[in-house]
Design an enzyme around this catalytic site. Structure first.
Site, PDB file in Angstrom:
ATOM      1  N   ASP A   1      -2.174   6.870  -3.377  1.00  0.00           N
ATOM      2  CA  ASP A   1      -1.033   6.211  -2.729  1.00  0.00           C
ATOM      3  C   ASP A   1      -0.461   5.095  -3.583  1.00  0.00           C
ATOM      4  OD1 ASP A   1      -3.143   4.389  -2.423  1.00  0.00           O
ATOM      5  OD2 ASP A   1      -2.312   3.597  -0.566  1.00  0.00           O
TER       6      ASP A   1
ATOM      7  N   ASP B   1      -5.554   2.946  -3.402  1.00  0.00           N
ATOM      8  CA  ASP B   1      -6.809   2.882  -2.647  1.00  0.00           C
ATOM      9  C   ASP B   1      -7.013   4.071  -1.703  1.00  0.00           C
ATOM     10  OD1 ASP B   1      -4.948   2.196  -0.705  1.00  0.00           O
ATOM     11  OD2 ASP B   1      -5.871   0.284  -0.174  1.00  0.00           O
ATOM     12  N   ARG B   2      -6.003   4.927  -1.560  1.00  0.00           N
ATOM     13  CA  ARG B   2      -6.150   6.092  -0.688  1.00  0.00           C
ATOM     14  C   ARG B   2      -6.157   7.376  -1.505  1.00  0.00           C
ATOM     15  NH1 ARG B   2      -3.232   5.032   5.041  1.00  0.00           N
ATOM     16  NH2 ARG B   2      -3.561   2.790   5.164  1.00  0.00           N
TER      17      ARG B   2
ATOM     18  N   SER C   1       0.814  -1.211   0.000  1.00  0.00           N
ATOM     19  CA  SER C   1       0.000   0.000   0.000  1.00  0.00           C
ATOM     20  C   SER C   1       0.847   1.261   0.000  1.00  0.00           C
ATOM     21  CB  SER C   1      -0.962  -0.016   1.190  1.00  0.00           C
ATOM     22  OG  SER C   1      -1.892   1.041   1.097  1.00  0.00           O
ATOM     23  N   HIS C   2       0.754   2.044   1.055  1.00  0.00           N
ATOM     24  CA  HIS C   2       1.408   3.344   1.132  1.00  0.00           C
ATOM     25  C   HIS C   2       2.817   3.254   1.691  1.00  0.00           C
ATOM     26  CE1 HIS C   2      -0.646   2.326   4.806  1.00  0.00           C
ATOM     27  NE2 HIS C   2       0.172   3.110   5.472  1.00  0.00           N
TER      28      HIS C   2
ATOM     29  N   ASP D   1      -0.835   1.788  -3.906  1.00  0.00           N
ATOM     30  CA  ASP D   1      -1.671   0.812  -4.610  1.00  0.00           C
ATOM     31  C   ASP D   1      -3.000   1.386  -5.075  1.00  0.00           C
ATOM     32  OD1 ASP D   1      -2.716   0.974  -2.015  1.00  0.00           O
ATOM     33  OD2 ASP D   1      -3.459  -1.075  -2.066  1.00  0.00           O
TER      34      ASP D   1
ATOM     35  N   LYS E   1     -11.456   0.316  -0.737  1.00  0.00           N
ATOM     36  CA  LYS E   1     -11.409   1.769  -0.858  1.00  0.00           C
ATOM     37  C   LYS E   1     -10.783   2.112  -2.194  1.00  0.00           C
ATOM     38  CE  LYS E   1      -7.466   1.733   2.394  1.00  0.00           C
ATOM     39  NZ  LYS E   1      -7.694   0.521   3.177  1.00  0.00           N
TER      40      LYS E   1
END
Length: 542
Positions: free
Chosen positions: A276, A280-281, A112-113, A278, A375
């Protein structure tokens, strides 16, 4: 020919709220990645000959892990693997592909982030057939299997060409390389009023989008510049890089400071956003106005009916417990339910599947809807654009109107990172022990109304999740929440969530640090952060 490779368990392969995350060098140990992937395939429900979706955020080690996962999938009886070209699939796009093509699940290769590169982080997450993260019962089964595994299966085959669309047979299994953007872009065009946004762009509306050298670059370039007509260069840092250009791909005011500075400058465009690692943010900033993720959720929910995909209204709103209560007030005004869940998108899955919620959000910059089961950063950006285009107002004007109607929840999160686990656990244990004595205590002008360790009973399946964070609620609607995060790869991260509510006829246009100053002092008095951790200030404030 199927090969069986003897192995033995590795310690610590317990998936967290977003899968298994470790340093790249941990995943590079002989058999480590293979053990975990095999454990997933051993633990999950998957009919013979089923389809697996596979992709990631392009970070270092993605391609190596994808090739191994393809071989292990072939050895384990999958009939087909759908993989994004270049190994690329954003997390929300992967969720959509799983749902669209009827896959039994998917492996998303991302941390992710978190930073990427040979010395940084990697991760693997399994999503189930509804497109959402595996629920706790499945992640526990995966973990149990990692503790007893003694072999993994593979086939001997050359690497699959990931850089060209098409089909390849691998030991009787079909591997289909697809355009990672096309299906997702089509979905967005069905949800939002693209003609209205294009008209705003033609009228001079401008924006800046920072893809942070991460996965959303190709998606944002295709949709924002290609389909909506924003000028070339609107998408910054749009090429996914294995190390994210040496930056931390977390869309907050610390790591996206360049975008923030642009939006606070006199010649700022109308709208700024970032996503971010991946995808999703999201980060939302108007000219001169930062919108917190908690406020963004509430404002999107209040205006979602302006987008074609949500014209019928919302069935309900769901938010994670640490997210501010701003969305609760929108739900009350619309006469719909607002569900308070533990942190982790998987808790929204049952509500979305049951048709009880339409829009969901977390304070950690994640918002989404029932269009997928993750998300979705770019979705949030497009819904903002849709709303602004229809209402013909600025971000600042929309925010002020919203606060005047619903009141304002001043909000911030303080992160204390890489704390020694023993110290973090001791702090939380002391907090839990103090809970019975907190109600009625005064901290300056703040009086504690309630204090508890948050527990959640899923209204759909009845599952119970306990010890999801410490809540201290003050009279008048303000509060502080303490929680240990599971998204890091070293030590523990203490997250302190600070919230002060002001009614619409109160002080709704003050500086957030000033409005939270008394609550920050109260949080230190209640938890003894300095005493337990030695830290006198947070590492990150968002």
């Amino acid at each position: 020919m199927i090969q069986t490779i003897p192995s033995q368990p590795f310690e610590g392969q317990k998936p967290g709220t977003s899968g298994l995350r470790k340093k790249v060098r941990v995943f590079q140990q002989a058999g480590y990645t293979e053990n975990f992937v095999q454990s997933v395939f051993d633990a999950v429900e998957r009919p013979a000959g089923t389809t697996l979706v596979l992709g990631g955020d392009g970070r270092y080690y993605n391609r190596t892990a994808i090739q191994q996962a393809i071989r292990i999938a072939a050895a384990n009886g999958y009939g087909k693997v759908i993989v994004g070209r270049g190994g690329i699939l954003s997390t929300p796009a992967a969720s959509h592909v799983i749902r669209k093509y009827g896959a039994s699940g998917g492996l998303i290769l991302s941390a992710s982030h978190n930073p990427g590169g040979p010395e940084e982080d990697f991760g693997i997450k399994y999503n189930i057939a509804n497109g959402g993260p595996a629920p706790e019962a499945i992640t526990e089964a995966i973990y149990a299997r990692t503790q007893t595994i003694d072999c993994w299966m593979t086939v001997e085959t050359p690497d699959v060409d990931l850089d060209n669309d098409g089909e390849t047979e691998v030991a009787g299994m079909m591997v289909q390389v697809i355009d990672p953007v096309a299906d997702y872009a089509e979905l967005m065009e069905n949800l939002f009023d693209f003609p209205a946004i294009r008209a705003a762009v033609e009228g001079g509306f401008a924006m800046a989008f920072d893809a942070m050298s991460a996965v959303t670059g190709p998606y944002a370039t295709e949709i924002l510049e290609g389909r909506l007509g924003f000028a070339a260069g609107t998408v910054r840092n749009g090429t996914p890089l294995e190390d994210f250009g040496g930056h931390h791909p977390d869309p907050n005011l610390v790591h996206a400071k360049e975008l923030y500075d642009t939006m606070m400058s006199p010649d700022a465009p109308d709208f700024g956003a970032a996503s971010d690692g991946d995808g999703d943010r999201n980060l939302i900033i108007g000219r001169g106005r930062f919108i917190t993720p908690s406020d963004s959720l509430a404002m999107l929910a209040a205006n979602a009916h302006l987008a074609p995909g949500y014209a019928a209204g919302l069935k309900g709103i769901a938010r994670s417990m640490p997210t501010s209560a701003a969305a609760d007030r929108v739900a009350a005004a619309q006469g719909i339910a607002c569900y308070e869940t533990p942190t982790g998108w998987k808790f929204f899955g049952t509500l979305l599947d049951a048709g009880m919620a339409t829009i969901c959000g977390e304070e950690s910059a994640g918002t989404g809807s029932d269009h997928v089961r993750e998300k979705d950063g770019l979705w949030a950006v497009l819904l903002w654009l849709n709303i602004l285009a229809v209402r013909k107002v600025s971000v600042d004007d929309l925010a002020r109107e919203h606060w005047a109607q619903f009141g304002r929840n001043y909000y911030a999160r303080h992160d204390y990172e890489a704390i020694e686990t023993e110290r973090a656990d001791a702090l939380m244990a002391a907090l839990i022990a103090a809970l019975p004595d907190l109600p009625g205590r005064a901290f300056g002008s703040l009086t504690v109304a309630e204090a508890d360790s948050f527990s959640y009973t899923d209204p759909v399946d009845g599952s119970v999740s306990e010890n999801q964070g410490i809540r201290v609620l003050f009279e008048g609607g303000s509060r502080v929440v303490f929680r240990l995060s599971g998204t890091g790869t070293q030590g523990a991260t203490l997250r302190v969530y600070l919230e002060r509510y002001e009614p619409g006829d109160g002080a709704i246009d003050r500086e957030t640090p000033d409005m939270l100053a008394e609550i920050i002092i109260a949080a230190e008095s209640i938890a003894g952060i300095a005493q337990h951790t030695g830290r006198t200030a947070p590492d990150v404030v968002t």
